[in-house]
Design a protein around this motif. Sequence first.
Motif, PDB file in Angstrom:
ATOM      1  N   UNK A 148      -2.742  -2.528   3.438  1.00 19.03           N
ATOM      2  CA  UNK A 148      -1.415  -2.084   3.014  1.00 19.03           C
ATOM      3  C   UNK A 148      -1.257  -0.562   3.054  1.00 19.03           C
ATOM      4  N   UNK A 149      -2.361   0.171   3.164  1.00 23.24           N
ATOM      5  CA  UNK A 149      -2.317   1.638   3.150  1.00 23.24           C
ATOM      6  C   UNK A 149      -3.613   2.180   2.579  1.00 23.24           C
ATOM      7  N   UNK A 150      -3.523   3.281   1.841  1.00 23.34           N
ATOM      8  CA  UNK A 150      -4.703   3.920   1.288  1.00 23.34           C
ATOM      9  C   UNK A 150      -4.607   4.058  -0.222  1.00 23.34           C
ATOM     10  N   UNK A 151      -5.770   4.005  -0.877  1.00 23.29           N
ATOM     11  CA  UNK A 151      -5.877   4.342  -2.290  1.00 23.29           C
ATOM     12  C   UNK A 151      -6.137   5.843  -2.358  1.00 23.29           C
ATOM     13  N   UNK A 152      -5.393   6.524  -3.207  1.00 26.79           N
ATOM     14  CA  UNK A 152      -5.543   7.966  -3.376  1.00 26.79           C
ATOM     15  C   UNK A 152      -6.287   8.195  -4.685  1.00 26.79           C
ATOM     16  N   UNK A 153      -7.566   8.596  -4.566  1.00 27.55           N
ATOM     17  CA  UNK A 153      -8.370   8.830  -5.762  1.00 27.55           C
ATOM     18  C   UNK A 153      -9.542   9.740  -5.428  1.00 27.55           C
ATOM     19  N   UNK A 212       7.663 -20.796 -11.085  1.00 27.09           N
ATOM     20  CA  UNK A 212       7.274 -19.584 -10.376  1.00 27.09           C
ATOM     21  C   UNK A 212       5.768 -19.582 -10.137  1.00 27.09           C
ATOM     22  N   UNK A 213       5.367 -19.081  -8.986  1.00 27.25           N
ATOM     23  CA  UNK A 213       3.944 -18.945  -8.708  1.00 27.25           C
ATOM     24  C   UNK A 213       3.370 -17.835  -9.576  1.00 27.25           C
ATOM     25  N   UNK A 214       2.237 -18.109 -10.195  1.00 28.26           N
ATOM     26  CA  UNK A 214       1.588 -17.123 -11.045  1.00 28.26           C
ATOM     27  C   UNK A 214       0.876 -16.085 -10.176  1.00 28.26           C
ATOM     28  N   UNK A 215       1.062 -14.808 -10.517  1.00 30.90           N
ATOM     29  CA  UNK A 215       0.445 -13.700  -9.799  1.00 30.90           C
ATOM     30  C   UNK A 215      -0.487 -12.972 -10.753  1.00 30.90           C
ATOM     31  N   UNK A 216      -1.766 -12.918 -10.426  1.00 26.55           N
ATOM     32  CA  UNK A 216      -2.779 -12.310 -11.283  1.00 26.55           C
ATOM     33  C   UNK A 216      -3.205 -10.975 -10.672  1.00 26.55           C
ATOM     34  N   UNK A 217      -3.049  -9.857 -11.388  1.00 25.41           N
ATOM     35  CA  UNK A 217      -3.481  -8.569 -10.844  1.00 25.41           C
ATOM     36  C   UNK A 217      -5.000  -8.497 -10.680  1.00 25.41           C
ATOM     37  N   UNK A 218      -5.428  -7.840  -9.601  1.00 23.29           N
ATOM     38  CA  UNK A 218      -6.849  -7.552  -9.373  1.00 23.29           C
ATOM     39  C   UNK A 218      -7.017  -6.042  -9.399  1.00 23.29           C
ATOM     40  N   UNK A 219      -8.216  -5.553  -9.671  1.00 23.19           N
ATOM     41  CA  UNK A 219      -8.412  -4.105  -9.685  1.00 23.19           C
ATOM     42  C   UNK A 219      -8.066  -3.491  -8.332  1.00 23.19           C
ATOM     43  N   UNK A 220      -7.458  -2.308  -8.365  1.00 19.02           N
ATOM     44  CA  UNK A 220      -7.131  -1.606  -7.133  1.00 19.02           C
ATOM     45  C   UNK A 220      -8.406  -0.986  -6.574  1.00 19.02           C
ATOM     46  N   UNK A 221      -8.832  -1.486  -5.407  1.00 18.72           N
ATOM     47  CA  UNK A 221     -10.032  -0.991  -4.731  1.00 18.72           C
ATOM     48  C   UNK A 221      -9.697  -0.699  -3.278  1.00 18.72           C
ATOM     49  N   UNK A 278      -5.503   6.684 -10.057  1.00 18.59           N
ATOM     50  CA  UNK A 278      -5.440   6.171  -8.686  1.00 18.59           C
ATOM     51  C   UNK A 278      -3.998   6.170  -8.200  1.00 18.59           C
ATOM     52  N   UNK A 279      -3.783   6.706  -7.015  1.00 18.48           N
ATOM     53  CA  UNK A 279      -2.485   6.607  -6.365  1.00 18.48           C
ATOM     54  C   UNK A 279      -2.578   5.658  -5.194  1.00 18.48           C
ATOM     55  N   UNK A 280      -1.431   5.369  -4.593  1.00 17.00           N
ATOM     56  CA  UNK A 280      -1.391   4.521  -3.401  1.00 17.00           C
ATOM     57  C   UNK A 280      -0.489   5.169  -2.361  1.00 17.00           C
ATOM     58  N   UNK A 281      -0.808   4.915  -1.108  1.00 18.44           N
ATOM     59  CA  UNK A 281       0.039   5.308   0.007  1.00 18.44           C
ATOM     60  C   UNK A 281       0.339   4.060   0.802  1.00 18.44           C
TER      61      UNK A 281
END
Length: 166
Positions: free
Chosen positions: A20-25, A4-13, A119-122
């Motif tokens: 992909x949309x908007x960050x709600x913060x 499986x390809x490794x997926x590394x999370x990055x900070x939501x900015x 933080x939310x996302x839309x």
Amino acid sequence: MNGLQQLIPMPLERAAFAPFGEVIEASDAAQHLTINTGNTERYHDLANIEPGAGGRAIVSIFRSQPRQLPFQVEMMERHPLASQAFVPLSGRAYLVVVAPAGPAPQVEDLRVFLARGDQGVNYAPGVWHHPLLALGEVSDFLVIDRGGPGDNCDEVKLTPGGLITG
């Protein structure tokens, strides 16, 4: 989980998530003003809620069971008719997995973000995303999405999938 390809999370900015949309913060980057005789700071117009033609915006609470890392991403979904917003109510970090709108994504199209508990996302209409990925404990989310006629959820299986390792 081999291969499986490794997926590394990055900070939501805001800038990284913009395709992909908007960050709600509540941040200084958002338009904000003081209201209610100085007792409230209003962070204004944080997301473009789109109910789509013939739809209406609905508000729900989703209670999500926590996921453990490493976590295998095997599927993605999208809502082609409308946006979908998630705002955490429990104050806990969670993961956001997205891919651009368009044809069914491949694992190399995925982006993983670590969202803070404030933080939310839309998700814009048609953006591929994984269902909620709460971390640590059961978490509640306020969800604003579409009610109305039409099929507004497509799901695809990822072959191969990806592995979020933390």
